[in-house]
Design a protein around this motif. Sequence first.
Motif, PDB file in Angstrom:
ATOM      1  N   THR A   1       0.846  -1.183   0.004  1.00 55.65           N
ATOM      2  CA  THR A   1      -0.011   0.134  -0.136  1.00 55.65           C
ATOM      3  C   THR A   1       0.782   1.186   0.184  1.00 55.65           C
ATOM      4  O   THR A   1       1.959   1.355   0.055  1.00 55.65           O
ATOM      5  N   PRO A   2       0.340   2.379  -0.252  1.00 55.95           N
ATOM      6  CA  PRO A   2       1.272   3.711  -0.352  1.00 55.95           C
ATOM      7  C   PRO A   2       1.883   4.037   1.200  1.00 55.95           C
ATOM      8  O   PRO A   2       2.865   4.573   1.053  1.00 55.95           O
ATOM      9  N   ASP A   3       1.632   3.331   2.375  1.00 62.63           N
ATOM     10  CA  ASP A   3       2.241   3.661   3.371  1.00 62.63           C
ATOM     11  C   ASP A   3       2.695   2.349   4.274  1.00 62.63           C
ATOM     12  O   ASP A   3       3.099   2.496   5.317  1.00 62.63           O
ATOM     13  N   GLN A   4       2.279   1.244   3.485  1.00 61.92           N
ATOM     14  CA  GLN A   4       2.667  -0.151   4.764  1.00 61.92           C
ATOM     15  C   GLN A   4       3.304  -1.447   3.717  1.00 61.92           C
ATOM     16  O   GLN A   4       2.878  -1.410   2.429  1.00 61.92           O
ATOM     17  N   LEU A   5       4.131  -1.800   4.412  1.00 58.11           N
ATOM     18  CA  LEU A   5       4.564  -3.244   3.709  1.00 58.11           C
ATOM     19  C   LEU A   5       4.701  -4.266   4.841  1.00 58.11           C
ATOM     20  O   LEU A   5       4.652  -3.885   6.013  1.00 58.11           O
ATOM     21  N   ARG A   6       4.402  -5.504   4.274  1.00 58.11           N
ATOM     22  CA  ARG A   6       4.388  -6.519   5.402  1.00 58.11           C
ATOM     23  C   ARG A   6       5.170  -7.726   4.657  1.00 58.11           C
ATOM     24  O   ARG A   6       5.248  -8.130   3.588  1.00 58.11           O
TER      25      ARG A   6
END
Length: 474
Positions: free
Chosen positions: A297-302
């Motif tokens: 997402t534009p503000d999150q990586l997992r």
Amino acid sequence: MTLPTTPTTSTTVRVDRRRPRPGRRFGPADLLGPAAILSGVAVVCLWVMDQGGPLGLASMDRALGSLGLLTGLLASDLLLLQVVLLARIPWVERAWGHDLLTRRHRWIGFASFWLMMAHVALFAVERVARDPAAAGQALLQVFVTDSWMLFATVGTLLLIMVVATSARAARRRLRYESWHLLHLYAYLGIGFSFPHTLADGADFHGAWSRAYWWTLYLFAVAVTLLYRLALPAWRSFRHRLRVEQVTGEGTGVVSVTMRGRRLDRLRTQSGQFFIWRFLDGPGWTRGNPYTLSAAPTPDQLRITVKAAGDGSARAARLRPGTRVLIEGPYGTMTARRRSNPHMLLVAAGIGVTPLRALLEDTPYAPGEATLVYRYSETQHAFLAEELRQIAERRGVRLHFLPGPRSADGSWQAAGTAGAAPDSDDARALARLVPDITACDLYVCGPPAWLRAVRRAARRAGVHRDHLHTEDFAW
């Protein structure tokens, strides 16, 4: 059967509704193969110009020296090509994929190694043949006392160590962190070997030869510094990733969620991986490759990490707020390579992580995606609840296949669904997915199991261009 429940991220994931585009277009990276062949041809042509070609083989003494020079030049050319292949040049990575580049790198590395050994042996024999009575003195000169030859000998020994630890049997006995550290000595080996070519290399005497070799060396150094060091440092500074949450997923497995700024600028796709370095204390310099286990997402990586070494085991001890350095994104096991409306995803164990991300945001209609998930025991069904939620939301057909592998060389589980496995791996795949020949197939898991799926898929009629894999090996 009770499966582990894992909370899904609250961040909204945008699903790209565009349909897959058939085929793959020609791009600049496709010129890399012909360019590599031309570089070898150029080396031979320069050798002919400087040594006289066949005329340089007129006597035994001249032949040994001339062939020793040719093998050394070809070894150097291939060695530099190796460096360029794994310099992580973005457009090359996107076109060829990290797995393919790694395999080519390994093959070229062994070819370069044996040419280097021939180079050393030919020059040693040439020196001894001049005066067999003083063989010891001759060998001392060629390996130690001649100009820069001690450096070249040390560089050669370093490269021998790297090649020895790259053999499959050695890699199985080494931790990833140890192997990666040893592999970095290849750069030092190349650096130590270079000065003797300047001081004593006959092929550096001509103007064309000097121009060619300086261009090649400087290009290899430039792309390595730019894409292995400068670009990752810039991206890490720009996006400022920090650990937000660490969630247990089962025995020895955790998901690490990270938050950063303007991550959409990375143009990351589900199915890709990064090299991660967590600034949590000593050992942070050793990077580890992990695929995304959730759509970016534009503000999150997992990522979801299974403890298999020092680097992966420390993921469970990460604290919120820990700074993260990244290299990437890398890998081509993405929806971009898809050319069929239907897709089949086959995973084993922790190999489900990139496929779970693909299921989340890849464009497909209900009934067009199927996941076959192999695991040995219930507690190894990682992210199972998340997979069920995605399947319910998007109409994915799920096949959970628990149990140990049925036989050597087979991808199936013994006693799947309370029955004996199909004796034919290809027929078993076709039974689970009748329209398999009209699917793009994504596979991720351990190397031997992955090869078994590949064989079964090809026998079942899947075209090799529709087979996309991620090898969980190093």
